[in-house]
Design a protein around this motif. Structure first.
Motif, PDB file in Angstrom:
ATOM      1  N   VAL A  31      10.461  24.219 -27.606  1.00 45.10           N
ATOM      2  CA  VAL A  31      11.498  24.703 -28.724  1.00 45.10           C
ATOM      3  C   VAL A  31      11.556  26.218 -29.111  1.00 45.10           C
ATOM      4  CG1 VAL A  31      12.397  23.835 -31.087  1.00 45.10           C
ATOM      5  CG2 VAL A  31      11.347  21.915 -29.101  1.00 45.10           C
ATOM      6  N   ILE A  32      12.261  26.320 -29.267  1.00 50.18           N
ATOM      7  CA  ILE A  32      12.403  28.243 -29.667  1.00 50.18           C
ATOM      8  C   ILE A  32      13.068  28.474 -30.759  1.00 50.18           C
ATOM      9  CG2 ILE A  32      13.819  30.277 -29.160  1.00 50.18           C
ATOM     10  CD1 ILE A  32      11.257  29.119 -26.988  1.00 50.18           C
ATOM     11  N   ALA A  33      12.107  28.548 -31.786  1.00 53.42           N
ATOM     12  CA  ALA A  33      13.066  29.314 -32.986  1.00 53.42           C
ATOM     13  C   ALA A  33      14.139  30.286 -33.124  1.00 53.42           C
ATOM     14  CB  ALA A  33      11.851  29.809 -33.903  1.00 53.42           C
ATOM     15  N   THR A  34      14.495  30.270 -33.874  1.00 50.75           N
ATOM     16  CA  THR A  34      15.776  31.491 -33.939  1.00 50.75           C
ATOM     17  C   THR A  34      15.363  32.147 -35.405  1.00 50.75           C
ATOM     18  OG1 THR A  34      17.338  29.721 -35.076  1.00 50.75           O
ATOM     19  CG2 THR A  34      17.865  30.487 -33.010  1.00 50.75           C
ATOM     20  N   HIS A  35      16.498  33.695 -35.122  1.00 47.25           N
ATOM     21  CA  HIS A  35      15.408  34.491 -35.885  1.00 47.25           C
ATOM     22  C   HIS A  35      16.008  34.966 -37.148  1.00 47.25           C
ATOM     23  CE1 HIS A  35      14.139  39.232 -36.565  1.00 47.25           C
ATOM     24  NE2 HIS A  35      14.098  39.261 -36.046  1.00 47.25           N
ATOM     25  N   ALA A  36      15.793  35.312 -38.394  1.00 45.98           N
ATOM     26  CA  ALA A  36      15.874  35.292 -40.159  1.00 45.98           C
ATOM     27  C   ALA A  36      16.890  35.921 -39.842  1.00 45.98           C
ATOM     28  CB  ALA A  36      14.839  35.236 -40.428  1.00 45.98           C
TER      29      ALA A  36
END
Length: 455
Positions: free
Chosen positions: A208-213
């Motif tokens: 799982v990859i987080a998305t940038h703020a």
């Protein structure tokens, strides 16, 4: 009745022909999932050339693989391209003596370029309506790349949808800026704002990859894998330079290129996955082989969704003003370190001036769904004064029909509404200047449609 058609006087005092359709459900049809038949591709290409005033060419779907090829990318680096789509675009640019760096600089300018325009999957709603049942309608849906100024990376193509697209429980294209979306979740309809950082990305193999703020530009961000979009980690539309990173360019759900070192232009039709060092070889091989990634969103899964906007009705009240539109980032005027203006490039975000054909969706207090379509013709298309509705007109009409929430879907020359077998409920408003009769009307090819089941 589930469908009514009438002539009315709009809140601005202009006369207009409208259609109101009560919908028990809607389903998104994405035409870029499969190639159109050759005859339709020829028609779409001819109309696109006439509209754009530039040569166009068809390109394969992002999922179509080709052996890895390297292309000069500037700064002494190269892009490792694994997509037949991007290879076709870069090969055509090379034929006219244009590099990817030149493309990026030219597209950022104000004057339209005359470079070849790649054409993605679009289709004609009038032909698609042949598959409708008696109780169904087919309408256009959301925004898509359309003008010369919008093709500012080698990864994008005419007809690529912009913003969130979900079909049958699968998110095909990620949300970008924080714009209104029409969503369906297990029979519950809503108008809600979704942005890129609301998503998470699941890679082949389950990572799982987080998305940038939003709005955070950190050139030193290399601590862990992260996904970046135009307003989510980008610097002037590119990823920050960092020698130790590897980046995978994503269009829709598919990898199209692998580039090291950062400074990669980010497509508005996907994102860039940024890894410190080299990513896991098995996962990268799966992406390169064409296996898609998945976008997931918090809460109950989306069944179908399209993103357009702005949201023009909230709490049963008309909410159309400049502040509302800027809040949805239709235009970002002072986005430090990033592009000043997201697509759609020429979409006029004003409440009371621009008249055009309009399509809006409204949700009532009991969560029932309906659509309002207003016939029109844009002033820039020739043939005299503009006809149709302003955004305020559409908002007032949605409230009059009982909406507590409502949004504007794609309008102008894209606005179409068909019954089975090509029966147009409103006259299409597109005009094709390339032919002898400038007043002839044409159906604009679009990348997706909304199939409405009437209540």
């Amino acid at each position: 009745m589930s469908v009514s058609k009438t002539n009315i006087v709009l809140s601005s005092g202009a006369k207009a022909r409208i259609v109101v359709a009560e919908a028990a459900a809607f389903a998104v049809e994405a035409y870029s999932l499969e190639p159109a038949v050759p005859a339709v591709r020829r028609i779409a290409a001819r109309l696109a050339r006439a509209r754009l005033g530039a040569p166009v060419y068809d390109v394969p779907h992002p999922s179509v693989r080709q052996p890895a090829r390297s292309y000069a990318w500037g700064d002494g680096r190269s892009a490792e391209v694994h997509s037949a789509r991007v290879g076709a675009i870069l090969d055509r640019l090379a034929e006219v003596g244009t590099s990817p760096v030149d493309l990026w600089c030219d597209r950022r300018g104000t004057a339209p370029t005359r470079l070849p325009v790649p054409m993605a999957g679009t289709d004609l709603l009038r032909l698609r309506s042949a598959s409708l049942e008696r109780h169904q309608l087919l309408a256009n849906g959301s925004y898509f790349l359309f003008h010369h100024e919008e093709f500012d990376t080698p990864f994008e193509a005419y007809g690529d949808p912009i913003g969130l697209v979900a079909v049958g429980g699968t998110i095909l294209a990620p949300a970008q800026v924080n714009r209104a979306s029409l969503t369906g979740r297990a029979g519950r309809f809503a108008v809600e704002r979704v942005q890129f950082c609301d998503l998470r990305i699941v890679l082949p193999g389950g990572q799982v990859i987080a998305t940038h703020a939003f709005g955070d530009h950190d050139p030193g961000l290399v601590a862990g894998p992260i996904a970046m979009a135009r307003y989510f980690g980008a610097l002037d539309g590119r990823t920050p330079v960092a020698p130790a990173v590897t980046e995978v360019v994503i269009v829709g759900r598919h990898a199209v290129a692998v580039i090291a070192g950062g400074n990669v232009p980010i497509p508005r039709t996907g994102c860039v996955l940024r890894f410190p060092g080299r990513p896991d070889a098995k996962m990268l091989d799966a992406l390169i082989a064409g296996e898609p990634l998945d976008y997931v969103i918090e809460g109950q899964a989306l069944k179908d969704a399209v993103q357009a906007g702005p949201r023009i009705v909230s709490g049963g009240q008309v909410s159309v003003d400049e502040a509302t539109m800027l809040a949805e980032h239709v235009f970002v005027r002072e986005a430090s370190g990033d592009l000043r203006q997201p697509s759609p490039f020429r979409w006029h975000a004003d409440a009371h001036e621009t008249r055009a054909a309009r399509l809006g969706a409204g949700v009532r207090a009991d969560r029932t769904l309906f659509f309002c379509a207003i016939e029109g013709r844009s002033s820039y298309s020739g043939g005299g004064q503009a006809r149709g509705a302003t955004l305020h007109d559409l908002a007032y009409l949605l409230v009059e029909c009982g909406a507590v929430d409502g949004l504007h879907l794609d309008g102008g020359g894209s606005m179409q509404l068909f019954r089975p077998y090509g029966g147009a409920l409103l006259t299409p408003g597109d005009v094709c200047h390339d032919f002898a009769d400038p007043f002839a009307e044409y159906d604009r090819p679009v990348p997706l449609g909304l199939r409405l089941d009437l209540s």
